[in-house]
Design a protein around this motif. Sequence first.
Motif, PDB file in Angstrom:
ATOM      1  N   ILE A 100       0.860  -1.192   0.000  1.00 51.42           N
ATOM      2  CA  ILE A 100       0.000   0.000   0.000  1.00 51.42           C
ATOM      3  C   ILE A 100       0.891   1.236   0.000  1.00 51.42           C
ATOM      4  N   THR A 101       0.686   2.091  -0.998  1.00 48.31           N
ATOM      5  CA  THR A 101       1.475   3.318  -1.149  1.00 48.31           C
ATOM      6  C   THR A 101       0.630   4.504  -0.693  1.00 48.31           C
ATOM      7  N   LEU A 102       1.178   5.267   0.233  1.00 49.09           N
ATOM      8  CA  LEU A 102       0.504   6.438   0.799  1.00 49.09           C
ATOM      9  C   LEU A 102       1.331   7.674   0.495  1.00 49.09           C
ATOM     10  N   THR A 103       0.649   8.742   0.112  1.00 45.96           N
ATOM     11  CA  THR A 103       1.327  10.022  -0.097  1.00 45.96           C
ATOM     12  C   THR A 103       0.769  11.032   0.890  1.00 45.96           C
ATOM     13  N   PHE A 104       1.655  11.641   1.665  1.00 42.92           N
ATOM     14  CA  PHE A 104       1.253  12.588   2.700  1.00 42.92           C
ATOM     15  C   PHE A 104       1.496  14.019   2.227  1.00 42.92           C
ATOM     16  N   ALA A 105       0.611  14.914   2.658  1.00 48.12           N
ATOM     17  CA  ALA A 105       0.736  16.321   2.266  1.00 48.12           C
ATOM     18  C   ALA A 105       2.001  16.932   2.846  1.00 48.12           C
ATOM     19  N   HIS A 106       2.346  16.537   4.044  1.00 43.93           N
ATOM     20  CA  HIS A 106       3.557  17.050   4.688  1.00 43.93           C
ATOM     21  C   HIS A 106       3.925  16.111   5.819  1.00 43.93           C
ATOM     22  N   SER A 162      11.029  12.393  -0.190  1.00 43.52           N
ATOM     23  CA  SER A 162      10.854  13.846  -0.250  1.00 43.52           C
ATOM     24  C   SER A 162       9.514  14.214  -0.869  1.00 43.52           C
ATOM     25  N   SER A 163       8.972  13.343  -1.698  1.00 38.91           N
ATOM     26  CA  SER A 163       7.659  13.576  -2.310  1.00 38.91           C
ATOM     27  C   SER A 163       6.519  13.330  -1.340  1.00 38.91           C
ATOM     28  N   GLY A 164       6.825  12.846  -0.115  1.00 37.30           N
ATOM     29  CA  GLY A 164       5.799  12.519   0.869  1.00 37.30           C
ATOM     30  C   GLY A 164       5.274  11.114   0.721  1.00 37.30           C
ATOM     31  N   ARG A 165       5.901  10.296  -0.131  1.00 38.52           N
ATOM     32  CA  ARG A 165       5.392   8.957  -0.416  1.00 38.52           C
ATOM     33  C   ARG A 165       6.053   7.928   0.498  1.00 38.52           C
TER      34      ARG A 165
END
Length: 477
Positions: A431-437, A458-461
């Motif tokens: 499961i790949t999650l991307t965070f805003a910050h 660095s992309s928040g991923r």
Amino acid sequence: MRRRDFLGLTLATAAAGTTALPAHAAVPSLELTRPYRVFLQRGLSTGAWVTTPQTGRYTPTAAEWLQSSFTQPTFYERDFYNPALMSALPRNTPWGIAGYPRDDNNWASLNRGPAPGEQILWTPEQRANAKNLLTLNVGDEEQYSEQMIEWLRQWFGVIRTQLGDDVLVHNNQTGVLWPEPQMHTYIEYAKPDLLTTDWYHFQSSAPYETGNLTDPYDDIAHYRRVSLAGLDGDYRRPIAFGHYSQGFKGGANDAYNYVPSESELAFLYFMPWTMGARWVMYFRWELDPAVFLLNRPDGSHSPQFGQLANMVRQSRTLSPYLVRLLTQDVHFVTGVHRDPAGAVVPNRKPEWIDSFTPDPDGIVDVSSRDIGGANDGHPGDVLIGSFRPLPGVGWRPGRRAFMVLNGLIAPNPSGDFDATGGFAAGGRQEITLTFAHGKQLLRVDRRTGRLVPVPLRSSGRAVITVDGGFADLLILD
């Protein structure tokens, strides 16, 4: 929207379909209510129904109980206590009562209020261990009526008067038998501490789109939403919720010929935790292997005993974190499955859980990949729960908590104790999650309780791997 109920009480109702706390609930006046205070002290409840000496039937030994990792023996038959079992367990073991005040002529349904001077705990052994009584379920599976709500109000009042505020009182409903307006009325008038439900969904190995069984999600979502609205309907004084997990074989017309798979059994624990539940009760620990799950015909433990012990042990490891948090949002990421014609089509979405939308302060993107093979490599469902700290728990400002459930579960094709499919590993997803910050992402190790760093690009991923039916608790700084 306001409504007037039959008792003349007025409250705000939650809008159908929403899973988030309203904005006004974030104000500092949110109370640490009785149930959340008690679970903060005692931990998540992962109990099981067991019988009493009066019945003459099987009861697990203390060694078996400790091996199972269950936390709360709950007694559902007279005398609502098992002195031999409780005296052999650690001194502070919590216990519970269910179906009170059932007698030999009345299996469970409540048919009266308390009699004048009625004693809730009548045996010396019960009274000697009253301080560890955690939950008391009055009645079970009743139809809604004005009379029933009044009886429950009376019972809850007497129990609190005799036993104090650390005993959590409740009634149990079947599925979503009581609609939301009736539930709000029950809460505001009778003032339970806990909402619980039972419905046993895993009845056969018939395909259901590789985990896309929406009813269990909707059952828990119903009680979650009502419990969050709380004692006044304004979200300031929430109460707790939970459900009964399946402890017996499925089968149409009581055939009892289907043993739920490992991923299905895990789902019954980790799906409620992801939605913010505090209580999952195993129904029930009995010996008969023709019906129940934990023992073979020779009396030895079945493979499901070890599977469940692992799930309960991992739930207890998450408990010190989860009891400090209140559910805030729940979002569903819909997977796909291959239909009988061979086409890859979307799964159904639960009716009462919102589809995932980016959170500018949290997770902005989610994707999954089947790496266990249960879904032919196609992405399965994912449930995302977000949390906020309860008042006064010392949570670091700006820290966020999320729980990520792998909803890619599969049935047990063989239907027997020695399952040949539906294992948690078979439903494993990346499961790949991307965070805003965020500067650091931590995962709570479900085996040790330690906080383990998760690489955050660095992309928040970030990428996590979760077995089918299980969930990871993540903390973002």
